[in-house]
Design an enzyme around this catalytic site. Structure first.
Site, PDB file in Angstrom:
ATOM      1  CE  LYS A  30      20.305  -4.082  10.985  1.00  0.00           C
ATOM      2  NZ  LYS A  30      19.877  -2.686  10.789  1.00  0.00           N
ATOM      3  CE1 TYR A  43      38.419 -12.510 -16.361  1.00  0.00           C
ATOM      4  CE2 TYR A  43      37.769 -12.255 -14.060  1.00  0.00           C
ATOM      5  CZ  TYR A  43      37.742 -12.967 -15.246  1.00  0.00           C
ATOM      6  OH  TYR A  43      37.032 -14.136 -15.319  1.00  0.00           O
TER       7      TYR A  43
END
Length: 368
Positions: free
Chosen positions: A38, A264
């Site tokens: 998965k 940032y």
């Protein structure tokens, strides 16, 4: 392998084989092996992993969602595939692609019987999920008589397996809880077999269950994280090799003066003259903001370089003040030596989250 010239995820299929053989060595010869593929095979590549693991002899594959199983079928892989979390809307595709659903509630059981009856299916394989303590999905022991009655009233489905999921098999301080789970599942299995009048496959052990609870291997075991090189315990590091290596390069170097900021929101300010390297990967690639501000790190020319400032969408900046490096040099984010587990732990998360989060835009390169 040649040095990385861009951000790549190298996937070593030889290590996958080594991990599979080690886990198989812990089983009785007749115990079946279900490989969990998965989440893009834990962030690698579900089709290539499914092909390789099937070639190695895995008896079953498991995916979380129907779309994952469909992708494997479209690649030509015919190994039985268990869908762990199907929804009613998926039933048509499940049958069309010969996938086998986990039946975890009375609602899903009723709906799947209704659907298979409407298309005149006979003995379509299903897997009954039982909740023994994880409290996530599954029937309880008290539900068994009603489940069996519904199954016996139709010829459209047949139980291929019954299974449960250990909640803390990697944590030996919770051994008493796990042993209680095992005993609950044994009791459920005995009741189920007696009422069905046949004995489906039984499976409960995940990777840590395989390693820590050999008496609970039953007819089949399931392994996900172990196949990809993580045993949830340092003592298995000798035997299990992480199959994925995330590599990138230095795009640019910057010389900073004291008090100059990086990235940032001025989240990091230099306290001294320093050199930073900007790398072409960021939170859109799976290196999330939790790794910023010196929680995370990479390795350049064998030396550790902490991430400084906030992680950007497509870039991170690292401190290379004391590292002899140049633009274009290869950078190791994680590999079999500098592991994803170490990086994840430093940021307060787990290897599962880090490796499964590597974006599909990162180029995959396979080592055979």
């Amino acid at each position: 392998m040649p040095k990385a010239t861009e951000t790549v995820l190298e996937i070593n299929l030889n290590y996958l084989e080594q991990n599979y053989k080690y886990l198989k060595s812990k089983l009785a010869p007749n115990t079946m092996f279900l490989a969990v593929v998965k989440a893009f095979a834990y962030g690698s590549d579900q089709v290539q992993i499914a092909k390789k693991i099937t070639e190695l002899g895995a008896d079953y594959l498991a995916v979380a969602y129907t779309s994952e199983g469909v992708a494997i079928r479209k690649a030509g892989i015919q190994t039985p595939i268990l869908v762990l979390h199907p929804q009613e809307v998926n039933f048509e595709e499940i049958v069309a692609y010969n996938l086998e659903p986990s039946i975890y509630s009375a609602r899903i059981l009723d709906q799947f019987i209704k659907y298979t009856s409407s298309i005149n299916k006979e003995d379509y394989p299903v897997h009954l999920k039982f909740n023994t303590g994880l409290n996530r999905l599954g029937f309880l022991k008290a539900d068994v008589p009603q489940i069996v009655q519904k199954i016996q009233e139709t010829t459209t489905i047949k139980v291929a397996s019954a299974f449960s999921h250990m909640a803390a098999s990697e944590d030996l301080t919770e051994k008493e809880f796990t042993e209680q789970q095992i005993q609950k599942f044994k009791s459920i299995s005995n009741t189920l077999d007696g009422l069905l009048c046949y004995s489906p496959i039984k499976h409960m052990c995940n990777t840590s269950g395989i390693l820590n609870y050999p008496d609970a291997h039953f007819n089949m075991v399931r392994s996900g994280i172990g196949l990809y090189g993580f045993g949830n315990d340092a003592k298995y590091d000798v035997y299990l090799k992480p199959i994925a290596s995330l590599k990138t390069v230095i795009s640019q170097l910057h010389n900073l003066d004291p008090n100059q900021s990086v990235g940032y929101n001025m989240a990091y300010k230099a306290t001294h003259k320093m050199v930073t390297a900007t790398l072409p990967l960021g939170h859109a690639d799976g290196i999330y903001r939790i790794y910023g501000n010196q929680k995370g790190f990479v390795f350049i020319n064998g030396k550790k370089a902490p991430i400084v400032g906030n992680t950007c969408m497509d870039m991170i900046m690292v401190d290379v003040t004391n590292i002899n490096c140049k633009e274009g040099d290869e950078v190791i984010v994680f590999n079999e030596v500098h592991t994803a587990d170490a990086l994840a732990t430093a940021a307060g998360t787990i290897s599962y989250e880090l490796v499964t989060g590597i974006s599909q835009r990162v180029n995959r390169v396979f080592i055979f």
